[in-house]
Design a protein around this motif. Structure first.
Motif, PDB file in Angstrom:
ATOM      1  N   GLU A  73      15.760   2.909   4.001  1.00  8.12           N
ATOM      2  CA  GLU A  73      15.439   3.163   5.338  1.00  8.12           C
ATOM      3  C   GLU A  73      14.533   3.657   6.353  1.00  8.12           C
ATOM      4  O   GLU A  73      14.813   4.602   5.470  1.00  8.12           O
ATOM      5  N   LEU A  74      13.765   3.756   7.154  1.00 15.18           N
ATOM      6  CA  LEU A  74      12.668   4.977   7.884  1.00 15.18           C
ATOM      7  C   LEU A  74      13.223   4.624   9.039  1.00 15.18           C
ATOM      8  O   LEU A  74      13.377   3.389   9.592  1.00 15.18           O
ATOM      9  N   PRO A  75      13.341   5.580   9.856  1.00 18.95           N
ATOM     10  CA  PRO A  75      12.837   4.911  11.542  1.00 18.95           C
ATOM     11  C   PRO A  75      12.869   3.798  12.092  1.00 18.95           C
ATOM     12  O   PRO A  75      11.487   3.502  11.420  1.00 18.95           O
ATOM     13  N   GLY A  76      12.935   2.001  11.687  1.00 14.87           N
ATOM     14  CA  GLY A  76      12.628   1.458  12.431  1.00 14.87           C
ATOM     15  C   GLY A  76      12.719   0.009  12.098  1.00 14.87           C
ATOM     16  O   GLY A  76      12.549  -1.277  12.364  1.00 14.87           O
ATOM     17  N   PHE A  77      12.534   0.351  10.358  1.00  6.61           N
ATOM     18  CA  PHE A  77      12.563  -0.131   9.362  1.00  6.61           C
ATOM     19  C   PHE A  77      13.812  -0.060   8.457  1.00  6.61           C
ATOM     20  O   PHE A  77      13.982   1.283   8.204  1.00  6.61           O
ATOM     21  N   ASN A  78      14.332  -1.581   7.827  1.00  5.80           N
ATOM     22  CA  ASN A  78      15.471  -1.516   6.471  1.00  5.80           C
ATOM     23  C   ASN A  78      15.612  -2.729   5.832  1.00  5.80           C
ATOM     24  O   ASN A  78      14.407  -3.746   6.455  1.00  5.80           O
ATOM     25  N   THR A  79      15.056  -2.637   4.435  1.00  2.00           N
ATOM     26  CA  THR A  79      14.627  -3.381   3.549  1.00  2.00           C
ATOM     27  C   THR A  79      15.342  -3.556   2.403  1.00  2.00           C
ATOM     28  O   THR A  79      16.274  -2.038   2.198  1.00  2.00           O
ATOM     29  N   ALA A  97       1.094  -1.383   0.004  1.00  2.00           N
ATOM     30  CA  ALA A  97       0.004  -0.107   0.003  1.00  2.00           C
ATOM     31  C   ALA A  97       0.400   1.468  -0.162  1.00  2.00           C
ATOM     32  O   ALA A  97       2.151   0.472   0.319  1.00  2.00           O
ATOM     33  N   PHE A  98       0.177   2.238  -0.584  1.00  2.00           N
ATOM     34  CA  PHE A  98       0.620   3.400  -0.776  1.00  2.00           C
ATOM     35  C   PHE A  98      -0.250   4.562   0.183  1.00  2.00           C
ATOM     36  O   PHE A  98      -1.531   4.110   0.220  1.00  2.00           O
ATOM     37  N   PRO A  99       0.013   4.422   1.704  1.00  2.00           N
ATOM     38  CA  PRO A  99      -1.169   4.647   2.704  1.00  2.00           C
ATOM     39  C   PRO A  99      -1.133   6.135   2.411  1.00  2.00           C
ATOM     40  O   PRO A  99      -0.711   6.833   2.422  1.00  2.00           O
ATOM     41  N   PRO A 100      -2.733   6.775   3.023  1.00  4.24           N
ATOM     42  CA  PRO A 100      -2.627   7.585   2.886  1.00  4.24           C
ATOM     43  C   PRO A 100      -1.947   8.189   4.339  1.00  4.24           C
ATOM     44  O   PRO A 100      -1.722   8.054   5.676  1.00  4.24           O
ATOM     45  N   SER A 101      -1.732   9.919   4.245  1.00  2.00           N
ATOM     46  CA  SER A 101      -0.587  10.505   4.899  1.00  2.00           C
ATOM     47  C   SER A 101      -1.447  11.153   6.170  1.00  2.00           C
ATOM     48  O   SER A 101      -0.771  10.645   7.620  1.00  2.00           O
ATOM     49  N   ALA A 102      -2.537  10.826   6.613  1.00  2.00           N
ATOM     50  CA  ALA A 102      -3.565  10.872   7.780  1.00  2.00           C
ATOM     51  C   ALA A 102      -3.123   9.697   9.117  1.00  2.00           C
ATOM     52  O   ALA A 102      -3.254   9.960   9.848  1.00  2.00           O
ATOM     53  N   ASP A 103      -2.922   8.626   7.897  1.00  2.00           N
ATOM     54  CA  ASP A 103      -3.289   7.632   8.847  1.00  2.00           C
ATOM     55  C   ASP A 103      -2.003   6.721   7.831  1.00  2.00           C
ATOM     56  O   ASP A 103      -2.596   5.302   7.312  1.00  2.00           O
ATOM     57  N   THR A 104      -0.941   6.113   7.989  1.00  2.00           N
ATOM     58  CA  THR A 104       0.098   6.108   7.671  1.00  2.00           C
ATOM     59  C   THR A 104       0.924   4.400   8.571  1.00  2.00           C
ATOM     60  O   THR A 104       1.732   4.061   8.094  1.00  2.00           O
ATOM     61  N   ALA A 105      -0.339   3.939   9.123  1.00  2.00           N
ATOM     62  CA  ALA A 105      -0.618   3.161  10.579  1.00  2.00           C
ATOM     63  C   ALA A 105      -0.193   1.113   9.951  1.00  2.00           C
ATOM     64  O   ALA A 105      -0.741   1.679   8.352  1.00  2.00           O
ATOM     65  N   LEU A 106       0.756   1.041   9.797  1.00  2.00           N
ATOM     66  CA  LEU A 106       0.879  -0.824   8.930  1.00  2.00           C
ATOM     67  C   LEU A 106      -0.675  -1.623   9.116  1.00  2.00           C
ATOM     68  O   LEU A 106      -1.286  -1.698  10.343  1.00  2.00           O
ATOM     69  N   GLN A 107      -0.625  -2.191   8.294  1.00  2.00           N
ATOM     70  CA  GLN A 107      -1.454  -3.311   8.005  1.00  2.00           C
ATOM     71  C   GLN A 107      -0.866  -4.305   8.950  1.00  2.00           C
ATOM     72  O   GLN A 107       0.557  -4.998   9.163  1.00  2.00           O
ATOM     73  N   ARG A 108      -1.577  -4.834   9.962  1.00  2.00           N
ATOM     74  CA  ARG A 108      -1.876  -6.070  10.232  1.00  2.00           C
ATOM     75  C   ARG A 108      -1.330  -7.551   9.537  1.00  2.00           C
ATOM     76  O   ARG A 108      -1.665  -7.755   8.684  1.00  2.00           O
ATOM     77  N   HIS A 115       2.432  -7.471  11.688  1.00  2.00           N
ATOM     78  CA  HIS A 115       3.494  -6.397  11.774  1.00  2.00           C
ATOM     79  C   HIS A 115       4.189  -6.878  12.827  1.00  2.00           C
ATOM     80  O   HIS A 115       3.383  -6.747  14.073  1.00  2.00           O
ATOM     81  N   PRO A 116       5.515  -6.083  12.266  1.00  2.00           N
ATOM     82  CA  PRO A 116       6.315  -6.048  14.018  1.00  2.00           C
ATOM     83  C   PRO A 116       6.556  -4.715  14.305  1.00  2.00           C
ATOM     84  O   PRO A 116       6.199  -3.271  13.316  1.00  2.00           O
ATOM     85  N   GLN A 117       6.924  -4.584  15.522  1.00  2.00           N
ATOM     86  CA  GLN A 117       7.130  -3.223  15.559  1.00  2.00           C
ATOM     87  C   GLN A 117       8.831  -2.631  15.209  1.00  2.00           C
ATOM     88  O   GLN A 117       9.960  -3.885  15.045  1.00  2.00           O
ATOM     89  N   GLY A 118       8.887  -1.985  14.991  1.00  2.00           N
ATOM     90  CA  GLY A 118      10.248  -1.087  14.728  1.00  2.00           C
ATOM     91  C   GLY A 118      11.204  -0.197  15.527  1.00  2.00           C
ATOM     92  O   GLY A 118       9.929   0.870  16.084  1.00  2.00           O
ATOM     93  N   VAL A 175       9.081   3.114  17.718  1.00  2.00           N
ATOM     94  CA  VAL A 175       9.078   3.891  16.913  1.00  2.00           C
ATOM     95  C   VAL A 175       8.071   3.272  15.362  1.00  2.00           C
ATOM     96  O   VAL A 175       7.592   4.141  14.396  1.00  2.00           O
ATOM     97  N   THR A 176       7.465   2.804  15.319  1.00  2.00           N
ATOM     98  CA  THR A 176       6.425   1.813  15.119  1.00  2.00           C
ATOM     99  C   THR A 176       5.356   3.054  14.290  1.00  2.00           C
ATOM    100  O   THR A 176       5.235   3.136  13.247  1.00  2.00           O
ATOM    101  N   ASP A 177       4.389   3.354  15.398  1.00  2.00           N
ATOM    102  CA  ASP A 177       3.710   4.251  14.870  1.00  2.00           C
ATOM    103  C   ASP A 177       3.766   5.507  14.885  1.00  2.00           C
ATOM    104  O   ASP A 177       2.413   6.658  14.685  1.00  2.00           O
ATOM    105  N   ALA A 178       5.583   6.208  14.388  1.00  2.00           N
ATOM    106  CA  ALA A 178       5.420   7.275  13.948  1.00  2.00           C
ATOM    107  C   ALA A 178       4.845   7.511  12.508  1.00  2.00           C
ATOM    108  O   ALA A 178       5.280   6.684  11.906  1.00  2.00           O
ATOM    109  N   ASN A 179       4.432   8.938  12.262  1.00  2.00           N
ATOM    110  CA  ASN A 179       4.067   8.955  10.796  1.00  2.00           C
ATOM    111  C   ASN A 179       4.887   9.306   9.584  1.00  2.00           C
ATOM    112  O   ASN A 179       5.834  10.164  10.668  1.00  2.00           O
ATOM    113  N   SER A 180       5.025   8.694   8.975  1.00  2.00           N
ATOM    114  CA  SER A 180       6.139   8.469   7.476  1.00  2.00           C
ATOM    115  C   SER A 180       5.141   9.323   6.873  1.00  2.00           C
ATOM    116  O   SER A 180       6.069   9.444   6.031  1.00  2.00           O
TER     117      SER A 180
END
Length: 418
Positions: free
Chosen positions: A370-376, A246-257, A259-262, A295-300
């Motif tokens: 890479e962003l806070p908590g995740f690297n791919t 997904a490219f989540p909407p900016s208002a809610d960038t929560a990860l879909q379950r 998911h791991p914590q970051g 930092v999982t829930d920080a808005n991206s």
């Protein structure tokens, strides 16, 4: 399918709250508040190496994967290796540091700058359709870009515009630390960058800049007359069957379950100087005295077109193969993209290669994120039909390395015998 799963546990440690470390980077190259774009830019993996059919030693690869994951102090990691003969799935550790729920290949993760390849591909599709040209000046679409009449769409794609990377600004870093849930607009991000001095005249250097990709996203929205999230869905995710992306909407960038914590050890302001902890804090992290922050829930939304995507290892593999094989572009445009790769430093024969929103790592074409908590890391070797995906839920490591990219580098070396 040959699958190997490991979930070693490390003892939980107490938080050193007095250190005040909360959030970290988004990878200088894709999404980070760090100053020099080094965490995720293509310098993470060598672009040289001898070609030849890969050799797969399953047990050796598993040992290397687990050893490096432990060495890098990541709570969890996953690896997917796909060849015509087999598919290997390795996992390490847990979704969260305070439980024993092992990570899974079906977990959703933040893919950071892998998103740039989505945005870049959409721009190349629009070029195919005659909606714009790689030679078009940015001023054709944005009159507010300094020297925009001399900056081309191509230079935005290949990171040679010279435009300042807003992710390297103190203003953004401080805001990310103080208000991690803030919803950013693309115009706010561009507004940080454009008043700041350019790194070099257009076309006269290379500097990884999220500003380039945010501008490309805005141009795509202008031409398509709809939000970027819809453009990504319609042009890429739906046609490729990437149902877990997904490219989540900016208002809610929560990860879909699920998911791991970051996690990350530093905050964004500290990473302006370096992503590496001081020696005493590295020792504290290794001994368990210093634990990373969740930092999982920080808005991206501050990454937007440059890093807001989410996905799974399986979907990222589908995308890596489409990116390198041309599943989303016509033959001529795909060849143009593959031919666009050029050294980041022309004076260095071993310099990494970067092109039209695509990088090359040895025999593999792809990108890192890479962003806070995740690297791919994602890469695909068209000649040998080999795909490698690695992700971790810590970024960066205590010693400043990008964990997934570091793991991928050694795995590539073993696979290709160097």
């Amino acid at each position: 399918m040959n699958a190997v799963t490991s979930s070693p546990r490390r003892p939980l440690v107490r938080r050193l709250a007095a250190l005040g470390m909360a959030g970290l980077l988004l990878g200088a190259s894709g999404c980070t508040a760090e100053s020099p774009p080094a965490a995720e830019n293509v310098q993470a993996v060598e672009a040289s190496g001898s070609p030849g059919p890969p050799a797969i030693d399953e047990e050796q690869l598993r040992e290397t994967f687990e050893r490096l994951a432990e060495e890098l102090l990541v709570p969890g990691a996953a690896m997917l290796l796909r060849t015509p003969e087999r598919e290997l799935e390795f996992t390490y550790g847990d979704r969260a540091r305070d439980d024993s729920d092992p990570v899974d290949l079906q977990d959703h993760i933040r893919i950071g700058s892998v998103t740039k390849t989505w945005t870049g591909t959409i721009i190349l599709q629009l070029v195919e359709e005659g909606r714009l040209s790689l030679d078009d000046p940015v001023s054709k679409f944005r009159e507010d870009v300094p020297n925009g009449e001399n900056i081309t769409i191509e230079q935005l794609l290949n990171m040679r515009s010279g435009l300042y990377n807003y992710s390297e600004s103190y203003e953004l870093s401080l805001a990310l630390d103080e208000t991690p849930q803030r919803v950013w607009t693309p115009e706010e991000l561009v507004g940080i960058a454009l008043p700041l001095p350019a790194y070099f005249p257009p076309g006269e250097g290379y500097h990884y800049s999220n500003t380039n990709t945010v501008l490309l996203g805005l141009i795509a929205e202008e031409l398509e007359d709809k939000p970027l999230e819809e453009i990504v869905q319609d042009r890429l995710l739906d046609p490729l069957g990437m149902d877990e992306s997904a490219f989540p909407p900016s208002a809610d960038t929560a990860l879909q379950r699920p998911h791991p914590q970051g996690y990350m050890f530093m905050d964004n302001v500290l990473t302006i100087a370096s992503t590496k902890l001081p020696a005493d804090l590295i020792a504290a992290a290794e001994s368990g005295e210093l634990e990373p922050n969740d930092v999982t829930d920080a808005n991206s939304s501050w990454t937007w077109a440059a890093g807001q995507g989410t996905s799974t290892a399986g979907d990222v593999a589908v995308w890596a193969e489409a990116l390198a094989e041309g599943g989303v572009l016509g033959d001529e445009t795909q060849q143009l993209r593959m031919d666009s790769l050029q050294p980041v430093d022309p004076d260095n024969p071993e310099s990494p290669l970067y092109g039209l929103a695509i990088a090359k790592f040895g025999e593999l074409y792809g990108h890192t994120g890479e962003l806070p908590g995740f690297n791919t890391f994602m890469g695909h070797d068209p000649g040998n039909d080999l795909t490698l995906i690695v992700w971790t839920n810590l970024a960066p490591a205590a010693d400043g390395r990008d964990p997934a990219t570091s793991i991928a580098r050694e795995l590539i070396g073993e696979i290709y015998g160097r």
